[in-house]
Design an enzyme around this catalytic site. Structure first.
Site, PDB file in Angstrom:
ATOM      1  N   CYS A 113      18.617  35.915  40.679  1.00  0.00           N
ATOM      2  CA  CYS A 113      19.442  35.861  39.451  1.00  0.00           C
ATOM      3  C   CYS A 113      18.989  34.762  38.497  1.00  0.00           C
ATOM      4  O   CYS A 113      19.331  34.777  37.319  1.00  0.00           O
ATOM      5  CB  CYS A 113      20.906  35.666  39.807  1.00  0.00           C
ATOM      6  SG  CYS A 113      21.483  36.868  40.997  1.00  0.00           S
ATOM      7  N   HIS A 253      24.845  33.294  33.987  1.00  0.00           N
ATOM      8  CA  HIS A 253      24.577  34.503  34.766  1.00  0.00           C
ATOM      9  C   HIS A 253      25.922  35.134  35.098  1.00  0.00           C
ATOM     10  O   HIS A 253      26.869  34.442  35.476  1.00  0.00           O
ATOM     11  CB  HIS A 253      23.812  34.124  36.038  1.00  0.00           C
ATOM     12  CG  HIS A 253      23.786  35.217  37.059  1.00  0.00           C
ATOM     13  ND1 HIS A 253      23.412  36.511  36.743  1.00  0.00           N
ATOM     14  CD2 HIS A 253      24.121  35.231  38.382  1.00  0.00           C
ATOM     15  CE1 HIS A 253      23.503  37.252  37.831  1.00  0.00           C
ATOM     16  NE2 HIS A 253      23.933  36.507  38.833  1.00  0.00           N
ATOM     17  N   ASN A 283      27.143  42.525  38.007  1.00  0.00           N
ATOM     18  CA  ASN A 283      26.069  41.554  38.224  1.00  0.00           C
ATOM     19  C   ASN A 283      24.726  42.285  38.176  1.00  0.00           C
ATOM     20  O   ASN A 283      24.425  43.075  39.069  1.00  0.00           O
ATOM     21  CB  ASN A 283      26.291  40.884  39.589  1.00  0.00           C
ATOM     22  CG  ASN A 283      25.216  39.858  39.927  1.00  0.00           C
ATOM     23  OD1 ASN A 283      24.175  39.792  39.275  1.00  0.00           O
ATOM     24  ND2 ASN A 283      25.463  39.078  40.963  1.00  0.00           N
TER      25      ASN A 283
HETATM   26  O1  UT7 Z   1      24.501  36.697  41.715  1.00  0.00           O
HETATM   27  C1  UT7 Z   1      24.085  35.794  42.662  1.00  0.00           C
HETATM   28  C2  UT7 Z   1      25.082  35.089  43.426  1.00  0.00           C
HETATM   29  N1  UT7 Z   1      26.212  35.875  43.813  1.00  0.00           N
HETATM   30  C3  UT7 Z   1      27.407  35.378  43.653  1.00  0.00           C
HETATM   31  O2  UT7 Z   1      27.538  34.315  43.087  1.00  0.00           O
HETATM   32  C4  UT7 Z   1      28.584  36.113  44.233  1.00  0.00           C
HETATM   33  C5  UT7 Z   1      29.507  35.125  44.868  1.00  0.00           C
HETATM   34  N2  UT7 Z   1      30.625  35.684  45.603  1.00  0.00           N
HETATM   35  C6  UT7 Z   1      31.652  36.386  45.041  1.00  0.00           C
HETATM   36  O3  UT7 Z   1      31.604  36.729  43.885  1.00  0.00           O
HETATM   37  C7  UT7 Z   1      32.884  36.617  45.884  1.00  0.00           C
HETATM   38  O4  UT7 Z   1      32.759  35.906  47.088  1.00  0.00           O
HETATM   39  C8  UT7 Z   1      33.162  38.124  46.194  1.00  0.00           C
HETATM   40  C9  UT7 Z   1      33.636  38.834  44.930  1.00  0.00           C
HETATM   41  C10 UT7 Z   1      31.919  38.781  46.729  1.00  0.00           C
HETATM   42  C11 UT7 Z   1      34.280  38.233  47.225  1.00  0.00           C
HETATM   43  O5  UT7 Z   1      35.427  37.529  46.785  1.00  0.00           O
HETATM   44  P1  UT7 Z   1      36.165  36.491  47.757  1.00  0.00           P
HETATM   45  O6  UT7 Z   1      37.344  35.994  47.039  1.00  0.00           O
HETATM   46  O7  UT7 Z   1      35.134  35.478  48.190  1.00  0.00           O
HETATM   47  O8  UT7 Z   1      36.631  37.410  48.939  1.00  0.00           O
HETATM   48  P2  UT7 Z   1      36.280  37.321  50.507  1.00  0.00           P
HETATM   49  O9  UT7 Z   1      34.847  37.682  50.739  1.00  0.00           O
HETATM   50  O10 UT7 Z   1      36.776  36.012  51.043  1.00  0.00           O
HETATM   51  O11 UT7 Z   1      37.196  38.479  51.068  1.00  0.00           O
HETATM   52  C12 UT7 Z   1      38.608  38.441  50.958  1.00  0.00           C
HETATM   53  C13 UT7 Z   1      39.169  39.742  51.520  1.00  0.00           C
HETATM   54  C14 UT7 Z   1      38.602  40.118  52.882  1.00  0.00           C
HETATM   55  O12 UT7 Z   1      39.641  40.687  53.643  1.00  0.00           O
HETATM   56  P3  UT7 Z   1      40.407  39.837  54.758  1.00  0.00           P
HETATM   57  O13 UT7 Z   1      39.349  39.402  55.732  1.00  0.00           O
HETATM   58  O14 UT7 Z   1      41.027  38.685  54.021  1.00  0.00           O
HETATM   59  O15 UT7 Z   1      41.381  40.816  55.314  1.00  0.00           O
HETATM   60  C15 UT7 Z   1      37.576  41.167  52.564  1.00  0.00           C
HETATM   61  O16 UT7 Z   1      37.372  42.063  53.626  1.00  0.00           O
HETATM   62  O17 UT7 Z   1      38.834  40.823  50.624  1.00  0.00           O
HETATM   63  C16 UT7 Z   1      38.241  41.861  51.404  1.00  0.00           C
HETATM   64  N3  UT7 Z   1      37.304  42.589  50.539  1.00  0.00           N
HETATM   65  C17 UT7 Z   1      37.667  43.618  49.763  1.00  0.00           C
HETATM   66  N4  UT7 Z   1      38.851  44.218  49.574  1.00  0.00           N
HETATM   67  C18 UT7 Z   1      38.880  45.226  48.688  1.00  0.00           C
HETATM   68  C19 UT7 Z   1      35.973  42.345  50.364  1.00  0.00           C
HETATM   69  N5  UT7 Z   1      35.476  43.233  49.472  1.00  0.00           N
HETATM   70  C20 UT7 Z   1      36.496  44.017  49.084  1.00  0.00           C
HETATM   71  C21 UT7 Z   1      36.609  45.088  48.178  1.00  0.00           C
HETATM   72  N6  UT7 Z   1      37.817  45.659  48.020  1.00  0.00           N
HETATM   73  N7  UT7 Z   1      35.569  45.544  47.477  1.00  0.00           N
END
Ligand code: UT7
Length: 326
Positions: A113, A253, A283
């Protein structure tokens, strides 16, 4: 030494729009979750026939047209991408042939990125050294081709597109004032595509294990990105003794609206001074900054004399910023 300036920009996104509602039919997710956690409403998806060079070609043509230049005027073509058409020849060489930019040097850059800013830095150095006068930099991605459409934690995030910039020597105060490039390979496992290279050559086993798709430790990446970007923007301002209020526009980004907002808040920039289009495209990795830059230029959110800052964070891991006087 003369510095480089951005002479013109261009961008292209595929026609096909994939909405959050459509994703609800594909994996266990919801429009509400995606908007709240990422800010993404829809993204563009390349057709089966479109590879990254096809998107790059459209963006490059647009940038050339706006600069009033012909492909033969180009001395160097740099393509930033993690989704090259193929391992080799480089996407930049494929683009060089498509454009008919005979005799232009061409190479690809993989800094995920952060790739567009890394490439901008290289273009700046080539122009400053006097080796080249006219450099085309393109960020082009077809992330839909390396996305695991069964993995809800990643498939809702990515999109396809390309953005281009043509650089030439600057005169007066305008141009690229500073570029900061960083990496920390020891944290590379935050964001990877493990299959298909020399470590795990393509085999039935790598395909069965889905190693040919993006893997991301989302939450860890998120936390590291916010911390790192805050320091990066602060360091870039400090280098030129600028205050946040001196910056006319920050183009980050577009990885996650919460990362964008948190960074802006921590460095004291009002969100009105931050360019956001993640809602439309998701993204798009190396393409996100040049697409946003082109949109910002077209809607006159950058004007001559403005201080413009670019910042990115991505796989590698890499992070980078650029300070530009428009
Ligand atoms: O571009 C280069 C670098 N990339 C980034 O900078 C991306 C950085 N990361 C992110 O943007 C975020 O971490 C995400 C958007 C990917 C995820 O958000 P988060 O607030 O960090 O969520 P999480 O991974 O901690 O997941 C929270 C919950 C989980 O469920 P439990 O374990 O709490 O029951 C996941 O299983 O959300 C669940 N989850 C979803 N639920 C509905 C993960 N993906 C989804 C989804 N829909 N698509």
């Amino acid at each position: 030494m003369p510095r480089a300036r951005i002479v013109s920009t261009g961008s292209y996104v595929p026609e096909r729009v994939l909405t959050n509602r459509e994703l609800e039919q594909m994996v266990d997710t919801s429009d509400e979750w995606i908007i709240e956690r990422t800010g993404i409403r829809e993204r563009r998806i390349a057709s089966e026939k479109q590879a990254s060079s096809d998107l790059a070609y459209e963006a490059a043509k647009s940038a050339l047209k706006r600069a009033g230049l012909k492909p033969k005027d180009l001395d160097l073509i740099i393509v930033a991408s993690v989704t090259p058409d193929m391992p080799f020849p480089s996407t930049a060489c494929i683009l060089q042939a498509k454009l008919g930019a005979k005799d232009a040097a061409a190479l690809d850059v993989n800094a995920a990125c952060s790739g567009f800013i890394y490439s901008l830095s290289m273009a700046n150095a080539f122009i400053s050294s006097g080796q080249y006068r006219c450099v085309l930099v393109v960020g082009a991605e077809t992330l839909s081709k390396i996305t695991d459409w069964e993995d809800r934690s990643t498939c809702v995030l990515f999109g396809d597109g390309a953005g281009a910039a043509i650089l030439g020597p600057a005169d007066g105060d305008a141009g690229i004032l500073s570029v900061r490039l960083h990496s920390d390979g020891s944290m590379g496992d935050l964001l990877t595509l493990p299959g298909g290279g020399s470590r795990n050559p393509v085999s039935k086993d790598t395909i069965k294990k889905r190693l040919h798709y993006i893997k991301m430790k989302g939450n860890e990446t998120f936390k590291f990105a916010v911390k790192t970007l805050e320091k990066l923007v602060a360091d870039t301002l400090a280098e030129f003794r600028l205050k946040p209020s001196d910056i006319s526009l920050l183009i980050p980004h577009q990885a996650n609206l919460r990362i964008i907002k948190a960074t802006a808040e921590r460095v004291g920039l009002p969100i009105e001074k931050v360019f956001v289009n993640i809602d439309k495209y998701g993204n798009t990795s190396a393409a996100s900054i040049p697409i946003a830059l082109d949109e910002a230029v077209r809607c006159e959110r950058v004007r001559p004399g403005d201080y413009l800052m670019l910042e990115a964070f991505g796989g590698g891991i890499t992070w980078a910023s650029a300070l530009i006087r428009w």
